[in-house]
Scaffold this active site. Structure first.
Site, PDB file in Angstrom:
ATOM      1  CE  LYS A 290       9.087  44.169  41.334  1.00 49.03           C
ATOM      2  NZ  LYS A 290       8.388  43.868  42.614  1.00 49.03           N
TER       3      LYS A 290
ATOM      4  CB  SER B 131       9.367  48.409  38.979  1.00 55.03           C
ATOM      5  OG  SER B 131      10.426  49.157  38.405  1.00 55.03           O
TER       6      SER B 131
ATOM      7  CE1 TYR C 132      13.264  45.657  38.978  1.00 53.04           C
ATOM      8  CE2 TYR C 132      12.740  44.151  40.776  1.00 53.04           C
ATOM      9  CZ  TYR C 132      12.616  45.393  40.161  1.00 53.04           C
ATOM     10  OH  TYR C 132      11.834  46.364  40.736  1.00 53.04           O
TER      11      TYR C 132
END
Ligand code: WQD
Length: 339
Positions: free
Chosen positions: A157, A128, A153
């Site tokens: 990544k 992302s 989150y």
């Protein structure tokens, strides 16, 4: 051992995963879905068969379960892996960090271990643009620094990208592609699959469609005092079908690089109010909205420099923002009818 161009798609019943399964089938691959349906619904499997006219092999289990993975990899000669399965709600990750660290890291490690055990060469990882944090400049290219990101989150990544890189460099056959998504929106033109946010949507476009259809009372625009044309944040909204196609292109890459990194975005930035106004114009429906305070952690502007994926993988976005907002609305209306 069943042979064919089998591609394991973890999280394959999810928003981006399901659209990628369609692209894989249309490109002659045989996707095998592994999904524990914690963040997706079983009816999506029927919809995929309806869209493609093909039956799809699927397994309902957590891809951290290596014993079950071993059974699948012993049955099918796996040509490649696309790993989507992960928790992805930025806000929730702040409240439940261990859920995100356990699931997102453990599922990736399991998938990498099994790919080593069965000598799978091609591995595509769902990353992302959030790894860039608040970029120093836009458009963002792949050489932009990986910066502190407030959400667990986003940090998973960054850590997962590092786990992929370390594993690829230590392996004698693994070739990993990291795809850094910008803002996926929209739905398949058929209106049969699309985004299924659980509870109150965190993301802009599902909140817009749910407001337009009356599920939500009013959209709050998080701040209009940013240094942009209309004061609202700028993002790179990419049609989920274009994003899906980028995964097929990544599988077909013959790069000898252990790790290849690509931004997957349109290269065009749109403000929040441009999204709302475009949605109203193309769909002929009003979206009740008000300006509210900024949302903690939002960057003013994030949009992609997508030259690398365009040149290396010959990928280009086919759909516009208007297309995506039309398809998102079509999906929302179909969803409402089938509730
Ligand atoms: C977009 C813009 C909000 C909701 C996140 C993750 C990213 C990826 C995509 C998973 C922002 C504004 C939003 C609302 C608003 N997720 N907004 N009112 O934050 O750019 O990216 O989702 O892979 O990793 O970071 O997307 O859709 O939440 O917000 O004004 O009710 O819309 O402030 O400017 P974001 P978003």
């Amino acid at each position: 051992m069943e042979s064919g161009k089998y591609i394991i798609v973890t999280g394959g019943a999810g928003f981006i995963g399901s659209h990628t399964v369609v692209s894989l089938l249309e490109s002659g691959y045989s996707p095998i879905i592994i999904d524990d349906f914690r963040n997706s619904k079983k009816f999506i499997l029927d919809r995929l068969e309806e869209i493609t006219g093909k039956s799809i092999v699927s397994f309902d289990f957590d891809c951290s379960n290596q014993e079950k993975l071993r059974e699948v990899f012993s049955t099918y000669e796996v040509h490649g892996i696309i790993h989507f399965a992960a928790d992805k709600a930025v806000g929730e990750s702040v409240l439940k960090p261990l859920k995100y660290y356990e699931n997102n890291l453990q599922s990736l490690v399991s998938m990498l271990k099994i790919s080593e055990e069965f000598s799978v060469t091609k591995f595509v990882f769902s990353s992302s643009c959030t790894v860039y944090g608040e970029p120093d400049q836009v458009p963002v290219d792949e050489n932009a620094p990986i910066k502190y990101t407030a959400s667990p989150y986003g940090y998973t990544k960054q850590v997962c990208e590092r786990i992929c890189a370390d594993t690829a460099y230590a392996s004698d056959h693994l070739r990993i592609t990291l795809l850094r998504y910008f803002n996926p929106i929209g739905a398949h033109p058929s209106g049969l699959i699309g985004e299924l946010p659980l509870g109150v949507p965190n993301n802009l476009v599902p909140f817009v469609t749910q407001t337009a259809i009356g599920i939500r009372q009013e959209l709050t625009v998080f701040g209009d005092d940013y240094p942009t044309t209309d004061g609202t944040c700028i993002r790179d909204y990419i049609h989920v079908c274009d994003l899906a196609d980028a995964h097929v292109r990544a599988l077909e890459s013959n790069s000898d690089e252990e790790v290849s990194i690509y931004n997957v975005g349109t290269g065009v930035g749109s403000t929040v109010l441009e999204v709302v106004n475009t949605f109203e114009e193309v769909n002929g429906v009003k979206v009740k909205h008000k300006i509210g305070p900024r949302r903690e952690g939002d960057a003013a502007q994030v949009y992609a420099d997508n030259k690398k994926i365009t040149e290396a993988l010959h990928w280009k976005a086919k759909y516009t923002l208007s297309d995506a907002l039309k398809h998102a609305w079509n999906w929302q209306k179909n969803l409402d009818e089938s509730r």
